[in-house]
Design a protein around this motif. Structure first.
Motif, mmCIF file in Angstrom:
data_model
loop_
_atom_site.group_PDB
_atom_site.id
_atom_site.type_symbol
_atom_site.label_atom_id
_atom_site.label_comp_id
_atom_site.label_asym_id
_atom_site.label_seq_id
_atom_site.Cartn_x
_atom_site.Cartn_y
_atom_site.Cartn_z
ATOM 1 N N PHE A 124 -6.950 -24.593 44.413
ATOM 2 C CA PHE A 124 -5.491 -24.568 44.529
ATOM 3 C C PHE A 124 -5.005 -25.570 45.578
ATOM 4 C CE2 PHE A 124 -1.705 -22.698 46.602
ATOM 5 C CZ PHE A 124 -0.830 -22.772 45.540
ATOM 6 N N PHE A 125 -5.714 -25.628 46.714
ATOM 7 C CA PHE A 125 -5.326 -26.555 47.784
ATOM 8 C C PHE A 125 -5.476 -28.010 47.331
ATOM 9 C CE2 PHE A 125 -6.255 -23.050 50.992
ATOM 10 C CZ PHE A 125 -4.918 -22.856 51.257
ATOM 11 N N ILE A 126 -6.540 -28.286 46.584
ATOM 12 C CA ILE A 126 -6.735 -29.647 46.075
ATOM 13 C C ILE A 126 -5.631 -30.009 45.089
ATOM 14 C CG2 ILE A 126 -8.293 -31.133 44.758
ATOM 15 C CD1 ILE A 126 -10.609 -29.431 45.819
ATOM 16 N N TRP A 127 -5.306 -29.046 44.253
ATOM 17 C CA TRP A 127 -4.249 -29.218 43.256
ATOM 18 C C TRP A 127 -2.924 -29.551 43.962
ATOM 19 C CZ3 TRP A 127 -2.193 -24.360 40.268
ATOM 20 C CH2 TRP A 127 -1.233 -24.762 39.326
ATOM 21 N N LEU A 128 -2.627 -28.804 45.045
ATOM 22 C CA LEU A 128 -1.414 -29.085 45.813
ATOM 23 C C LEU A 128 -1.420 -30.520 46.317
ATOM 24 C CD1 LEU A 128 -0.613 -26.043 48.113
ATOM 25 C CD2 LEU A 128 0.582 -26.829 46.086
ATOM 26 N N ARG A 129 -2.593 -30.972 46.810
ATOM 27 C CA ARG A 129 -2.668 -32.323 47.363
ATOM 28 C C ARG A 129 -2.354 -33.363 46.299
ATOM 29 N NH1 ARG A 129 -7.670 -35.621 50.102
ATOM 30 N NH2 ARG A 129 -6.524 -37.569 50.143
ATOM 31 N N ALA A 130 -2.792 -33.080 45.081
ATOM 32 C CA ALA A 130 -2.543 -34.041 44.008
ATOM 33 C C ALA A 130 -1.093 -34.010 43.551
ATOM 34 C CB ALA A 130 -3.467 -33.739 42.834
ATOM 35 N N THR A 131 -0.364 -32.930 43.901
ATOM 36 C CA THR A 131 0.968 -32.732 43.347
ATOM 37 C C THR A 131 2.101 -33.092 44.304
ATOM 38 O OG1 THR A 131 0.002 -30.876 42.169
ATOM 39 C CG2 THR A 131 2.383 -31.066 42.110
ATOM 40 N N LEU A 132 1.956 -32.676 45.594
ATOM 41 C CA LEU A 132 3.112 -32.732 46.482
ATOM 42 C C LEU A 132 3.141 -33.995 47.340
ATOM 43 C CD1 LEU A 132 3.108 -29.050 47.729
ATOM 44 C CD2 LEU A 132 4.616 -30.081 46.040
ATOM 45 N N PRO A 133 4.361 -34.491 47.645
ATOM 46 C CA PRO A 133 4.485 -35.587 48.614
ATOM 47 C C PRO A 133 4.475 -35.038 50.040
ATOM 48 C CG PRO A 133 6.628 -35.042 47.758
ATOM 49 C CD PRO A 133 5.659 -34.120 47.088
ATOM 50 N N ARG A 134 4.293 -35.933 51.017
ATOM 51 C CA ARG A 134 4.248 -35.510 52.411
ATOM 52 C C ARG A 134 5.660 -35.239 52.933
ATOM 53 N NH1 ARG A 134 2.238 -40.022 54.629
ATOM 54 N NH2 ARG A 134 0.207 -39.400 53.894
ATOM 55 N N LEU A 135 5.792 -34.213 53.787
ATOM 56 C CA LEU A 135 7.095 -33.925 54.395
ATOM 57 C C LEU A 135 7.383 -34.941 55.489
ATOM 58 C CD1 LEU A 135 6.972 -30.076 54.911
ATOM 59 C CD2 LEU A 135 8.533 -31.303 53.444
ATOM 60 N N ARG A 136 8.663 -35.088 55.807
ATOM 61 C CA ARG A 136 9.024 -35.898 56.963
ATOM 62 C C ARG A 136 8.871 -35.030 58.193
ATOM 63 N NH1 ARG A 136 14.309 -37.366 55.375
ATOM 64 N NH2 ARG A 136 14.980 -36.030 57.068
ATOM 65 N N TYR A 137 8.710 -35.661 59.373
ATOM 66 C CA TYR A 137 8.360 -34.868 60.550
ATOM 67 C C TYR A 137 9.453 -33.878 60.936
ATOM 68 C CZ TYR A 137 6.217 -33.602 64.873
ATOM 69 O OH TYR A 137 5.641 -32.881 65.861
ATOM 70 N N ASP A 138 10.744 -34.304 60.879
ATOM 71 C CA ASP A 138 11.812 -33.380 61.271
ATOM 72 C C ASP A 138 11.945 -32.246 60.263
ATOM 73 O OD1 ASP A 138 12.623 -35.415 59.529
ATOM 74 O OD2 ASP A 138 14.724 -34.909 59.832
ATOM 75 N N GLN A 139 11.671 -32.561 58.963
ATOM 76 C CA GLN A 139 11.699 -31.509 57.945
ATOM 77 C C GLN A 139 10.649 -30.450 58.245
ATOM 78 O OE1 GLN A 139 10.843 -33.983 54.594
ATOM 79 N NE2 GLN A 139 12.997 -34.091 53.944
ATOM 80 N N LEU A 140 9.475 -30.952 58.642
ATOM 81 C CA LEU A 140 8.354 -30.060 58.938
ATOM 82 C C LEU A 140 8.718 -29.068 60.025
ATOM 83 C CD1 LEU A 140 4.960 -30.043 58.789
ATOM 84 C CD2 LEU A 140 5.309 -31.034 61.006
ATOM 85 N N MET A 141 9.315 -29.591 61.121
ATOM 86 C CA MET A 141 9.644 -28.737 62.252
ATOM 87 C C MET A 141 10.789 -27.787 61.910
ATOM 88 S SD MET A 141 7.718 -28.841 64.525
ATOM 89 C CE MET A 141 6.521 -29.659 65.463
ATOM 90 N N ARG A 142 11.823 -28.315 61.235
ATOM 91 C CA ARG A 142 12.955 -27.478 60.885
ATOM 92 C C ARG A 142 12.510 -26.347 59.970
ATOM 93 N NH1 ARG A 142 17.161 -31.043 58.707
ATOM 94 N NH2 ARG A 142 17.071 -31.831 60.824
ATOM 95 N N PHE A 143 11.670 -26.702 58.995
ATOM 96 C CA PHE A 143 11.177 -25.715 58.044
ATOM 97 C C PHE A 143 10.440 -24.587 58.773
ATOM 98 C CE2 PHE A 143 8.002 -24.466 54.725
ATOM 99 C CZ PHE A 143 8.929 -23.858 53.897
ATOM 100 N N ALA A 144 9.608 -24.965 59.763
ATOM 101 C CA ALA A 144 8.832 -23.951 60.472
ATOM 102 C C ALA A 144 9.732 -22.997 61.238
ATOM 103 C CB ALA A 144 7.842 -24.613 61.424
ATOM 104 N N TRP A 145 10.689 -23.558 62.014
ATOM 105 C CA TRP A 145 11.431 -22.716 62.949
ATOM 106 C C TRP A 145 12.646 -22.064 62.331
ATOM 107 C CZ3 TRP A 145 9.101 -21.291 67.195
ATOM 108 C CH2 TRP A 145 8.083 -22.106 67.700
ATOM 109 N N LYS A 146 13.258 -22.725 61.338
ATOM 110 C CA LYS A 146 14.509 -22.189 60.824
ATOM 111 C C LYS A 146 14.356 -21.432 59.516
ATOM 112 C CE LYS A 146 17.664 -25.239 63.190
ATOM 113 N NZ LYS A 146 18.651 -26.302 63.079
#
Lengths: 164, 336
Positions: free
Chosen positions: B295-317
């Motif tokens: 499943f994790f490999i499949w995700l890697r083949a499917t999803l693009p990388r998040l931007r850094y501010d998106q990553l942080m906002r997603f975690a905290w908010k």
């Protein structure tokens, strides 16, 4: 000498030497690394005392979070290569006197205090600790939470953008 | 004798976990190739399965480039620090039930830390950040340092989520021991649906899954080594076998996290017929873990990388409030 005593001796030496290195090495990142070693030694002492929960909490909080933040701070504020710092801060005499006085106090308490020794193994320390925190020690527990909350609010206030 | 058995178990688990790593790399390359309509490695051995071994040999014989102006001791220490936590987590992950015995000794797990169990897993995973941060700092390279800084901020943020998201499982199971958490999943819901925590804690499962992706620096959270922005991030300056160690640590982490998720949410070794034949438990555990790795490999083949501010906002908010709500709901449901 039993294995237990040997382990205590090794951990004690490890803690003392690494603590000494923390305050004497000139490179701040190296100092932070020795701090990790020191914390790890203390976690080892907790394991020897059969306080497994405390040992894991020590690793989780002090090594896993606090020292990472210290490293993070060093990397953000110093030049990339770290650079050498003077080994002694300017107030080292006053700090040394304070630490020395505290050492004497600790020695006095350790030598003269009446220490109770139990031959019972501690039972299920996590459950006991959890129950004690929400029954007998609920007031200090809540007070600590309020202090942490105040620190959080303060941090947000300091970091907030004034113009908005 | 007890200690000898424990040491033997530790050696076997250590060998199996690190021995499976080349096959995970091969599987990742094959699955990625399939997803991208390529063939993937197919020259070394049947289906190219020996490709990873060939690569490992190649890496060992490569020149070990050491950049100038680095902090040499930390530069050498960092890969070691990143691989040790990845390996020692498996010490508490139960791959078979307590009924699985060999010569009267339980061999279903290396150790069952009754009092701390899952906390040990977190304590050890948090150590993984040091390998990355120190590697980035010691390399004397700005891209490495940026990778290290990103990594430390990312891992601290997502560790909190990792801890909060399993609180529901811990409250529901009433135990920190991984063995007892699996045992708590044995009773089916309404007599038919498997009693695994995935169904009772879907929100907790989702948050844990996302947070563990971030913890393992997998796509879409691979910002510490984002190759299109930071060359290779924290391991830019590493070559030869030191690079291989970072590589190994990443894949062993993937396997370990899959094992932990299997234990917490997918019922670990549980499955049909496991009461009568405890050995089946190892099979069930392996199948579930491998499915998660896929499943994790499949995700890697499917999803693009998040931007850094998106990553942080997603975690905290987003994730942090969701995790807190999950704890409140679970606490209410248990106390009711």
């Amino acid at each position: 000498m039993s294995a237990h005593q040997l382990a205590f001796l090794v951990l004690g030496v490890l803690i003392l030497v690494s603590a000494l290195m923390v305050v004497t090495v000139r490179n701040l990142v190296h100092a932070a690394l020795f701090l990790i070693l020191c914390f790890a030694g203390v976690a080892g002492l907790y394991v020897l005392l059969q306080a497994e929960f405390l040992a894991v909490a020590q690793v989780l909080i002090y090594i896993g979070a606090i020292t990472v933040l210290i490293l993070f701070g060093i990397m953000l504020t110093r030049k990339i290569t770290g650079g050498a710092q003077p080994p002694l801060a300017s107030h080292w005499k006053a700090a040394g006197a304070g630490a020395g006085a505290f050492l004497l106090l600790l020695l006095y308490v350790a030598m003269t205090g009446q220490w109770q020794v139990s031959d019972q193994p501690p039972m299920d320390s996590t459950t006991t600790l959890g129950l004690a925190l929400v029954t007998r020690y609920v007031l200090p527990f809540e007070l600590a939470s309020v202090v942490l909350l105040a620190a959080l609010v303060g941090a947000v206030l300091l970091a907030r953008d004034e113009t908005r | 004798m007890e200690y000898v058995v424990m040491a033997a178990k530790a050696v076997v688990v250590f060998a199996l976990v690190s021995g499976s790593m080349p096959f995970i790399v091969w599987a990742e390359r094959k699955v990625m190739a399939d997803a991208q309509a390529r063939i993937g490695p197919n020259r070394v051995g049947p289906f190219g399965i020996l490709q990873s071994f060939a690569d490992a040999l190649k890496l060992i014989f490569k020149e070990d480039v050491v950049p100038t102006g680095i902090d040499k001791r930390i530069f050498y220490l960092a890969p070691i620090l990143s691989i040790i936590p990845a390996l020692i987590t498996f010490a508490v992950v139960p791959y078979g039930g307590p009924d699985l015995k060999l010569f009267g000794y339980p061999v279903g797990y290396v150790a069952d830390l009754k009092d701390v169990g899952i906390l040990y897993v977190f304590a050890v995973t948090t150590l993984g950040v040091y390998g990355i941060v120190l590697a980035g700092w010691a390399s004397n390279n700005k891209y490495s340092l940026m990778g290290a800084l990103r990594s430390s901020a990312q891992m601290i943020s997502y560790e909190i989520l990792l801890g909060l998201s399993i609180m529901g499982v811990v409250i529901g199971s009433g135990s920190l021991s991984l063995v007892e958490i699996v045992q708590a999943q044995a009773t089916p819901y309404f007599g038919v649906i498997p009693g695994i925590w995935l169904f009772a804690q879907p929100l907790g499962f989702l948050i844990f899954l996302i947070a563990s992706l971030a913890e393992a620096n997998r796509v879409p959270f691979d910002l510490p080594e984002a190759e299109s922005e930071l060359v290779a991030g924290f391991h830019t300056e590493y070559s030869s076998f030191k690079f291989a160690m970072f590589f190994m640590a990443e894949y062993i982490n993937l396997l370990t996290l899959s094992g932990v998720i299997t234990t917490l949410f997918l019922g670990g070794w549980l499955g049909p017929g496991v009461d009568r034949f405890p050995i089946l438990g190892v099979l069930y555990f392996s199948v579930k873990t491998v499915a998660l790795v896929y499943f994790f490999i499949w995700l890697r083949a499917t999803l693009p990388r998040l931007r850094y501010d998106q990553l942080m906002r997603f975690a905290w908010k987003v994730m942090l409030p969701a995790a807190l709500i999950n704890i409140f709901i679970t606490a209410y449901w248990v106390a009711r």
